[in-house]
Design an enzyme around this catalytic site. Sequence first.
Site, PDB file in Angstrom:
ATOM      1  N   GLY A  15       0.703  -1.367  -0.031  1.00  0.00           N
ATOM      2  CA  GLY A  15       0.097   0.032   0.017  1.00  0.00           C
ATOM      3  C   GLY A  15       0.735   1.400  -0.189  1.00  0.00           C
ATOM      4  N   LYS A  16       2.167   1.171  -0.435  1.00  0.00           N
ATOM      5  CA  LYS A  16       2.979   2.214  -0.781  1.00  0.00           C
ATOM      6  C   LYS A  16       2.247   3.387  -1.441  1.00  0.00           C
ATOM      7  CE  LYS A  16       6.147  -0.410  -2.421  1.00  0.00           C
ATOM      8  NZ  LYS A  16       5.575  -1.712  -2.209  1.00  0.00           N
ATOM      9  N   ASN A  38       8.711  -2.266 -12.656  1.00  0.00           N
ATOM     10  CA  ASN A  38       8.025  -3.688 -12.074  1.00  0.00           C
ATOM     11  C   ASN A  38       7.124  -3.152 -11.005  1.00  0.00           C
ATOM     12  OD1 ASN A  38      10.413  -2.350 -10.730  1.00  0.00           O
ATOM     13  ND2 ASN A  38      11.384  -4.115  -9.832  1.00  0.00           N
ATOM     14  N   GLY A  40       3.983  -1.601  -9.010  1.00  0.00           N
ATOM     15  CA  GLY A  40       2.524  -1.243  -9.417  1.00  0.00           C
ATOM     16  C   GLY A  40       1.997  -0.473  -8.204  1.00  0.00           C
ATOM     17  N   HIS A  41       1.726   0.627  -8.241  1.00  0.00           N
ATOM     18  CA  HIS A  41       1.318   1.465  -7.007  1.00  0.00           C
ATOM     19  C   HIS A  41       0.002   2.032  -7.418  1.00  0.00           C
ATOM     20  CE1 HIS A  41       5.648   2.257  -5.575  1.00  0.00           C
ATOM     21  NE2 HIS A  41       5.282   1.009  -5.657  1.00  0.00           N
ATOM     22  N   ARG A 144      29.127  -1.930 -15.952  1.00  0.00           N
ATOM     23  CA  ARG A 144      29.576  -0.571 -16.474  1.00  0.00           C
ATOM     24  C   ARG A 144      29.403  -0.545 -18.109  1.00  0.00           C
ATOM     25  NH1 ARG A 144      34.657  -1.618 -13.063  1.00  0.00           N
ATOM     26  NH2 ARG A 144      33.811  -3.790 -13.654  1.00  0.00           N
ATOM     27  N   VAL A 300      -0.854  -5.704  -9.765  1.00  0.00           N
ATOM     28  CA  VAL A 300      -1.314  -4.451 -10.267  1.00  0.00           C
ATOM     29  C   VAL A 300      -0.077  -4.224 -11.805  1.00  0.00           C
ATOM     30  CG1 VAL A 300      -0.973  -1.896 -10.416  1.00  0.00           C
ATOM     31  CG2 VAL A 300      -1.444  -3.123  -8.312  1.00  0.00           C
ATOM     32  N   ARG A 304      -0.963 -11.182 -11.836  1.00  0.00           N
ATOM     33  CA  ARG A 304      -0.703 -12.720 -10.770  1.00  0.00           C
ATOM     34  C   ARG A 304      -1.353 -12.616  -9.739  1.00  0.00           C
ATOM     35  NH1 ARG A 304       5.406 -13.338 -11.489  1.00  0.00           N
ATOM     36  NH2 ARG A 304       5.423 -11.184 -10.813  1.00  0.00           N
ATOM     37  N   ARG A 306      -1.957 -13.108  -5.941  1.00  0.00           N
ATOM     38  CA  ARG A 306      -0.795 -12.848  -4.946  1.00  0.00           C
ATOM     39  C   ARG A 306      -1.051 -14.168  -3.989  1.00  0.00           C
ATOM     40  NH1 ARG A 306      -2.070  -6.592  -4.080  1.00  0.00           N
ATOM     41  NH2 ARG A 306      -0.908  -5.942  -5.965  1.00  0.00           N
ATOM     42  N   SER A 414      -4.166   2.231   8.356  1.00  0.00           N
ATOM     43  CA  SER A 414      -5.115   2.449   7.124  1.00  0.00           C
ATOM     44  C   SER A 414      -6.271   1.522   6.851  1.00  0.00           C
ATOM     45  CB  SER A 414      -4.172   2.322   5.602  1.00  0.00           C
ATOM     46  OG  SER A 414      -5.105   2.206   4.372  1.00  0.00           O
TER      47      SER A 414
HETATM   48  P1  GDP Z   1       2.024  -0.947  -3.592  1.00  0.00           P
HETATM   49  O1  GDP Z   1       2.578  -1.467  -4.593  1.00  0.00           O
HETATM   50  O2  GDP Z   1       2.520  -0.790  -2.067  1.00  0.00           O
HETATM   51  O3  GDP Z   1       1.816   0.485  -3.653  1.00  0.00           O
HETATM   52  O4  GDP Z   1       0.605  -1.649  -3.323  1.00  0.00           O
HETATM   53  P2  GDP Z   1      -0.495  -1.962  -4.685  1.00  0.00           P
HETATM   54  O5  GDP Z   1      -1.100  -0.777  -5.070  1.00  0.00           O
HETATM   55  O6  GDP Z   1       0.413  -2.964  -5.455  1.00  0.00           O
HETATM   56  O7  GDP Z   1      -1.445  -2.998  -3.657  1.00  0.00           O
HETATM   57  C1  GDP Z   1      -1.954  -2.376  -2.565  1.00  0.00           C
HETATM   58  C2  GDP Z   1      -3.721  -2.670  -2.812  1.00  0.00           C
HETATM   59  O8  GDP Z   1      -4.523  -2.433  -1.708  1.00  0.00           O
HETATM   60  C3  GDP Z   1      -4.076  -1.524  -3.855  1.00  0.00           C
HETATM   61  O9  GDP Z   1      -4.885  -2.056  -4.446  1.00  0.00           O
HETATM   62  C4  GDP Z   1      -4.719  -0.361  -2.827  1.00  0.00           C
HETATM   63  O10 GDP Z   1      -5.663   0.327  -3.441  1.00  0.00           O
HETATM   64  C5  GDP Z   1      -5.172  -1.285  -1.727  1.00  0.00           C
HETATM   65  N1  GDP Z   1      -5.243  -0.695  -0.480  1.00  0.00           N
HETATM   66  C6  GDP Z   1      -4.221   0.307   0.109  1.00  0.00           C
HETATM   67  N2  GDP Z   1      -4.485   0.377   1.525  1.00  0.00           N
HETATM   68  C7  GDP Z   1      -5.426  -0.189   1.713  1.00  0.00           C
HETATM   69  C8  GDP Z   1      -6.241  -0.414   2.731  1.00  0.00           C
HETATM   70  O11 GDP Z   1      -6.165  -0.008   3.966  1.00  0.00           O
HETATM   71  N3  GDP Z   1      -7.490  -1.227   2.890  1.00  0.00           N
HETATM   72  C9  GDP Z   1      -7.811  -1.779   1.779  1.00  0.00           C
HETATM   73  N4  GDP Z   1      -8.766  -2.559   1.698  1.00  0.00           N
HETATM   74  N5  GDP Z   1      -7.021  -1.776   0.641  1.00  0.00           N
HETATM   75  C10 GDP Z   1      -5.942  -0.809   0.644  1.00  0.00           C
HETATM   76  P1  IMO Z   2       5.680  -2.876  -5.631  1.00  0.00           P
HETATM   77  O1  IMO Z   2       6.561  -1.481  -5.856  1.00  0.00           O
HETATM   78  C1  IMO Z   2       5.703  -7.076  -5.455  1.00  0.00           C
HETATM   79  C2  IMO Z   2       8.918  -9.231  -7.724  1.00  0.00           C
HETATM   80  C3  IMO Z   2       8.598 -10.127  -8.743  1.00  0.00           C
HETATM   81  C4  IMO Z   2       9.659 -11.065  -8.838  1.00  0.00           C
HETATM   82  C5  IMO Z   2      10.909 -10.556  -8.136  1.00  0.00           C
HETATM   83  C6  IMO Z   2      12.012  -9.945  -9.198  1.00  0.00           C
HETATM   84  O2  IMO Z   2       4.405  -2.583  -6.504  1.00  0.00           O
HETATM   85  O3  IMO Z   2       5.453  -3.112  -4.484  1.00  0.00           O
HETATM   86  P2  IMO Z   2      11.731  -7.996 -11.055  1.00  0.00           P
HETATM   87  O4  IMO Z   2      10.796  -7.767 -12.247  1.00  0.00           O
HETATM   88  O5  IMO Z   2      11.873  -7.079 -10.150  1.00  0.00           O
HETATM   89  O6  IMO Z   2      13.304  -8.662 -11.546  1.00  0.00           O
HETATM   90  O7  IMO Z   2      11.175  -9.343 -10.333  1.00  0.00           O
HETATM   91  O8  IMO Z   2      10.273  -9.448  -7.470  1.00  0.00           O
HETATM   92  N1  IMO Z   2       8.609  -7.790  -7.625  1.00  0.00           N
HETATM   93  C7  IMO Z   2       7.373  -7.349  -7.160  1.00  0.00           C
HETATM   94  N2  IMO Z   2       6.545  -7.990  -6.194  1.00  0.00           N
HETATM   95  N3  IMO Z   2       5.553  -5.857  -5.756  1.00  0.00           N
HETATM   96  C8  IMO Z   2       6.599  -5.296  -6.496  1.00  0.00           C
HETATM   97  O9  IMO Z   2       6.463  -3.944  -6.592  1.00  0.00           O
HETATM   98  C9  IMO Z   2       7.286  -5.887  -7.255  1.00  0.00           C
HETATM   99  N4  IMO Z   2       8.247  -5.654  -8.008  1.00  0.00           N
HETATM  100  C10 IMO Z   2       9.060  -6.696  -8.323  1.00  0.00           C
HETATM  101  O10 IMO Z   2       7.342 -10.804  -8.573  1.00  0.00           O
HETATM  102  O11 IMO Z   2       9.358 -12.112  -7.774  1.00  0.00           O
HETATM  103 MG    MG Z   3       2.478  -2.959  -6.164  1.00  0.00          MG
END
Ligand code: GDP
Ligand code: IMO
Ligand code: MG
Length: 428
Positions: A15-16, A38, A40-41, A144, A300, A304, A306, A414
Amino acid sequence: MSAFIVLGAQWGDEGKGKMTDYLAESADVVVRFQGGNNAGHTVEVGDKQYKLHLIPSGILYDTKLNVIGNGVVVDPKALFEEIDYLKGVGVDVTPEKLMISDRAQLIMPYHKVLDGIKEKARGKKDIGTTGKGIGPCYTDKMERSGIRVCDLMHKEVFEEKLKDNVDAKNDIITKIYGGDSLDFSAIYNEYLEYAERMRPFVKDISVEVFNNIKAGKKVLFEGAQGTLLDIDYGTYPYVTSSNTIAGGVCTGAGVGPTAITSAVGIAKAYTTRVGKGPFPTELFDETGDWIREKGHEYGVTTGRARRCGWLDLVILKTTARISGLTSFAVTKIDTLAGMEKVKVCTGYKFDGKVIDYVPASLEDLAKCEPIYEEFDGWDKSIEDARSYNDLPENAKIYLKKIEEFTGTKISIVSVGPRRDQTIEVTEI
Ligand code: GDP
Ligand code: IMO
Ligand code: MG
């Protein structure tokens, strides 16, 4: 003066994006310092959902400066696709709002090809990468031979470096892996177009970030991935290819450690992982499926499913130590509502002892048996809670356990994906 870090405390997807967007309201600058597309936020504002991969999550505000640091690997094709996507949903990305480091490494078409064929060659030992060319690009950086954004800004330099690289990579692709060679001219012409589009965004970002901090502006460093995917401290080799921990900020954005004032670890109230590799508290039963469906745990970037499991406090304690966390923000506590019992892992049984750290060797980690503490769940749905006191007593007991075990306070809870579904408990 303040500069603070938001980073993933587990295996990513904590949830970053949501927390960065939320905390960016009070910040002036948001900086990505590692990783690439890579990541997905997800950010939800009102009834709109935005998916960001490469562009910092502060971009949804009109007035914030967003920075792609030198530690990030930039795929120009993905960058402009994201800029176009944002434009399509009403978010303008201008050089006033976005800066890209001239020292950042470029992801090239051969990196993506190599990512795919190397994974295939690993067979059953594949890492489960996102296929975005991340590993091969960081490999070239360290070896390099990489091409940086500043090289792309000089036509002749770019031409020479690209020639050398295409020749070398074609040898590997065709002779070792039996793949098809790539065409130099096609890549060259494609990237020259990117060069002109990118030029207004390109800066020495270390200077910009330093000047902002010096001027008393608030700078937020947005991590990608999570601690257990860190190239040094993660579950190697099932990791990404960059330093996802707080130390990555210094090298990935050209900032000294003494400039950093705090670090917030984003921790999901349970654990997920996407891709291969060890996961001590993974659930293979209907409880894991229940969490996946209730929490919409699908990637995201790759879509796949999780892998889901109980909260692992050994991992959170490790993150708190390695990144010097000043607090945790706990997300998705709402997802657990409705469970009769919830468990947290408070140690690993290993070789007849109890340990509270993650061992380096995967063979040792495989032998670790999680020790669980069970708590009563809470059935009241909590997505409408807006203060700590609105939370059910059992949820508070669960949160207290996290603080007690990790020795780190919780600053934010959150309870949903939207900005307004956020409870501030203490200062970050
Ligand atoms: P990130 O990669 O750390 O930014 O997280 P992702 O966006 O990949 O996955 C987090 C998912 O949880 C997203 O769909 C967010 O919209 C959702 N999310 C974040 N915080 C919360 C929360 O407190 N509750 C719920 N139900 N969903 C949340
Ligand atoms: P956010 O920022 C979850 C995982 C991949 C794989 C490993 C290596 O959304 O949290 P890569 O393509 O980086 O060489 O893959 O890291 N991975 C993630 N898993 N959230 C991510 O980003 C990821 N970025 C890479 O699934 O296991
Ligand atoms: Mg993500």
